[in-house]
Design a protein around this motif. Structure first.
Motif, PDB file in Angstrom:
ATOM      1  N   HIS A   1       0.817  -1.207   0.000  1.00  9.22           N
ATOM      2  CA  HIS A   1       0.000   0.000   0.000  1.00  9.22           C
ATOM      3  C   HIS A   1       0.854   1.261   0.000  1.00  9.22           C
ATOM      4  CE1 HIS A   1      -2.921  -3.027   1.303  1.00  9.22           C
ATOM      5  NE2 HIS A   1      -3.859  -2.183   0.880  1.00  9.22           N
ATOM      6  N   ASN A   2       0.241   2.331  -0.480  1.00  5.13           N
ATOM      7  CA  ASN A   2       0.916   3.619  -0.535  1.00  5.13           C
ATOM      8  C   ASN A   2       1.124   4.152   0.879  1.00  5.13           C
ATOM      9  OD1 ASN A   2       1.852   6.145  -1.006  1.00  5.13           O
ATOM     10  ND2 ASN A   2       0.139   6.802  -2.314  1.00  5.13           N
ATOM     11  N   GLU A   3       2.381   4.467   1.223  1.00  4.63           N
ATOM     12  CA  GLU A   3       2.688   4.918   2.575  1.00  4.63           C
ATOM     13  C   GLU A   3       2.099   6.286   2.871  1.00  4.63           C
ATOM     14  OE1 GLU A   3       6.825   4.754   3.343  1.00  4.63           O
ATOM     15  OE2 GLU A   3       6.997   2.606   2.966  1.00  4.63           O
ATOM     16  N   LEU A   4       1.680   7.038   1.849  1.00  4.29           N
ATOM     17  CA  LEU A   4       1.182   8.393   2.067  1.00  4.29           C
ATOM     18  C   LEU A   4      -0.331   8.438   2.245  1.00  4.29           C
ATOM     19  CD1 LEU A   4       3.328  10.363  -0.562  1.00  4.29           C
ATOM     20  CD2 LEU A   4       3.755  10.058   1.896  1.00  4.29           C
ATOM     21  N   SER A   5      -1.001   7.333   2.077  1.00  2.00           N
ATOM     22  CA  SER A   5      -2.452   7.333   2.215  1.00  2.00           C
ATOM     23  C   SER A   5      -2.851   7.485   3.678  1.00  2.00           C
ATOM     24  CB  SER A   5      -3.033   6.029   1.666  1.00  2.00           C
ATOM     25  OG  SER A   5      -2.669   4.946   2.506  1.00  2.00           O
ATOM     26  N   PRO A   6      -4.040   8.060   3.942  1.00  2.00           N
ATOM     27  CA  PRO A   6      -4.497   8.210   5.337  1.00  2.00           C
ATOM     28  C   PRO A   6      -4.554   6.888   6.083  1.00  2.00           C
ATOM     29  CG  PRO A   6      -5.839   9.542   3.872  1.00  2.00           C
ATOM     30  CD  PRO A   6      -4.959   8.694   2.993  1.00  2.00           C
ATOM     31  N   GLN A   7      -4.996   5.851   5.396  1.00  2.00           N
ATOM     32  CA  GLN A   7      -5.088   4.547   6.049  1.00  2.00           C
ATOM     33  C   GLN A   7      -3.704   4.026   6.425  1.00  2.00           C
ATOM     34  OE1 GLN A   7      -7.770   3.099   7.010  1.00  2.00           O
ATOM     35  NE2 GLN A   7      -6.822   1.213   7.771  1.00  2.00           N
ATOM     36  N   SER A   8      -2.751   4.228   5.529  1.00  2.00           N
ATOM     37  CA  SER A   8      -1.393   3.771   5.817  1.00  2.00           C
ATOM     38  C   SER A   8      -0.797   4.533   6.996  1.00  2.00           C
ATOM     39  CB  SER A   8      -0.502   3.947   4.587  1.00  2.00           C
ATOM     40  OG  SER A   8      -0.928   3.118   3.532  1.00  2.00           O
TER      41      SER A   8
ATOM     42  N   VAL B   1      -2.108   3.057  10.112  1.00  2.00           N
ATOM     43  CA  VAL B   1      -1.444   1.776  10.367  1.00  2.00           C
ATOM     44  C   VAL B   1      -0.055   2.008  10.967  1.00  2.00           C
ATOM     45  CG1 VAL B   1      -0.428  -0.265   9.282  1.00  2.00           C
ATOM     46  CG2 VAL B   1      -2.722   0.499   8.630  1.00  2.00           C
ATOM     47  N   GLN B   2       0.655   2.985  10.427  1.00  2.00           N
ATOM     48  CA  GLN B   2       1.989   3.280  10.957  1.00  2.00           C
ATOM     49  C   GLN B   2       1.925   3.754  12.404  1.00  2.00           C
ATOM     50  OE1 GLN B   2       3.453   6.082   8.078  1.00  2.00           O
ATOM     51  NE2 GLN B   2       4.441   4.490   6.828  1.00  2.00           N
ATOM     52  N   GLU B   3       0.930   4.571  12.730  1.00  2.00           N
ATOM     53  CA  GLU B   3       0.765   5.026  14.108  1.00  2.00           C
ATOM     54  C   GLU B   3       0.465   3.851  15.036  1.00  2.00           C
ATOM     55  OE1 GLU B   3      -2.283   7.954  14.004  1.00  2.00           O
ATOM     56  OE2 GLU B   3      -1.059   9.452  12.937  1.00  2.00           O
ATOM     57  N   ARG B   4      -0.365   2.942  14.569  1.00  2.00           N
ATOM     58  CA  ARG B   4      -0.690   1.762  15.379  1.00  2.00           C
ATOM     59  C   ARG B   4       0.551   0.878  15.556  1.00  2.00           C
ATOM     60  NH1 ARG B   4      -2.625  -0.425  19.665  1.00  2.00           N
ATOM     61  NH2 ARG B   4      -3.267  -2.613  19.424  1.00  2.00           N
TER      62      ARG B   4
END
Length: 454
Positions: A113-120, A123-126
């Protein structure tokens, strides 16, 4: 019979003021079980206190709920101690299984997935939250007294000293075991047998961010070691939680004390004064405080505060070792006395928690060095001096010092009190000396410029 002293980590600024860089991560335990069983432990946590806290609770449950009794042999005790550490390690990882599984799932999600997407980004914060939850480890040293015999179980880089007073007033100081670090030849051989480059490990000084080659927890070093450059070639798990067991040592007729110290306390003292006489110095401090304090809790805390102050003083002095003293980690000291008398309640205790400096002369072969605070007097009618003689072997070090603390019991109610720097004014009158010196050297006075210090 037991006291614990602690101090949090700190980093010194350019003005000498200290700030705490993270919450205290050390832990300890002290319990009395049935059948004359006593259990003590010091835990040095890192990257959080979770492992140290879990280990102190779980080890108690694994050792003091009927597992040990007076009929057990030395082999039985060693087996039970080893099993207890194994259970602690496995039980801890069970508590973070779900978090590790979620972490692995989310990590796999990020790959395509694109690391710049809101969902990504969510996920990174989690993933960061999960990393904080599962990271960290601890080293541990545990002392067990059963049937008046001492057993030591060590995992990592904490330290145990046993001080035994002899009938002639001398103290024999034994370091029980060696730290599991990249300076330990046995540990380097163990790693080499697994395929790890031991010379490279020694040069690095650390493995996965820590100096210990044995530790509790630390999932990255245990499960993901093949992703760590230095450990990637290992045939099997190189960082282990198996304790090294020492004992039994009979305590029958022993008078003295047992010291359990976290790595942070040891490193702070060695950074300030060098590693050569650290054992002797800490024993001298404890002996001095035992001679003047009426509470073991006060003794332990006073010694920790003294080490903290020594470390700070070296930093602000700008002397050669100041570069080693810009920070220190959490410090814990546990003292267990063995038929060792505390000071009389009638004696004046250390006021305001301040530690009076003690002059200690250390003898090692042909070399003699005065340590602690050189040239600083000790209040009282005479300056106490303890002589510590040390001989070192590969597995333990021994030393002797003045034994029952009587040399330190000279402080009376009229003792000079320290100022805000911890110093006391001169309290020895040399008038008589100068008068006698003048009588014996009257012929030379005209050329020497008169009496008195020049």
């Amino acid at each position: 019979m037991c006291g614990v002293g602690t101090a949090p980590n700190c980093v010194y600024g350019s003005d000498g003021k200290s700030t705490q860089s993270h919450p205290n991560e050390d832990g300890h335990l002290r319990f009395r079980g049935e059948d004359g069983c006593f259990l003590y432990g010091v835990f040095n946590g890192y990257d959080g206190s979770r492992v140290a806290s879990f280990a102190s609770q779980c080890l108690t449950a694994e050792l003091l709920l009927g597992q040990l009794n007076s009929s057990h042999t030395d082999n039985d005790v060693r087996r039970i101690l080893t099993q207890a550490f194994d259970v602690v390690e496995k039980s801890y990882f069970e508590t973070i299984d779900d978090a590790l599984a979620e972490k692995a799932h989310l990590s796999n999600y990020l790959l395509p997935h694109n690391e710049l997407s809101p969902q990504s980004q969510k996920v990174q914060e989690r993933l960061k939250e999960l990393e904080q939850e599962v990271s960290g480890g601890a080293t541990a040293v545990v002392a067990l007294i059963l049937n008046n015999k001492l057993y030591i179980a060590n995992v990592g880089t904490n330290r145990v000293l046993l001080c035994k007073s002899s009938s002639d007033g001398q103290n024999q100081v034994l370091q029980i075991g060696r730290p599991h670090s990249t300076d330990n030849e046995d540990e380097l051989q163990r790693l080499a047998a697994l395929g790890v480059d031991s010379a490279r490990a020694r040069q690095a000084g650390q493995i996965a961010g820590q100096s210990s080659t044995r530790r509790l927890g630390d999932y990255r070093a245990k499960f993901n070691y093949n992703e760590i450059d230095l450990l990637s070639v290992a045939k099997t798990r190189p960082i282990i939680a198996e304790p090294e067991i020492h004992g039994s040592l009979s305590l029958d007729g022993v008078t003295g004390f047992l010291l359990l110290m976290s790595e942070g306390l040891i490193n702070a003292l060695e950074s300030a004064h060098g590693p050569e006489q650290a054992n002797q110095e800490i024993v001298a401090m404890v002996a001095a405080e035992l001679a003047q304090q009426t509470s073991l809790e006060a003794v332990s805390q006073s010694v920790v505060e003294r080490v903290k102050r020594l470390h700070h003083d070296v930093y602000v002095s700008g002397r050669q070792r100041a570069t080693y003293c810009s920070r220190h980690e959490d410090m814990t000291l546990l003292i267990r006395t063995l038929n060792y008398p505390l000071a009389d309640a009638a004696l004046t205790p250390t006021q305001g928690g301040r530690i009076y400096p003690v002059s200690v002369t250390l003898t090692n072969g042909t070399n003699t060095a005065s340590t602690l605070e050189e040239g600083t007097p000790t209040p009282g009618s005479q300056s106490p001096t303890a002589t510590l003689q040390s001989t070192n072997t590969q597995t333990q070090s021994s030393s002797s010092s003045s034994g029952d603390g009587s040399l330190f019991r000279q402080r009376g109610s009229q003792a000079a009190q320290p100022d805000e720097t911890g110093r006391v004014p001169p309290y020895v009158d040399f008038t008589q000396f100068y008068r006698l010196w003048g009588g014996d050297h009257s012929d030379s006075q005209s050329t020497q410029g008169g009496l008195g210090p020049q």
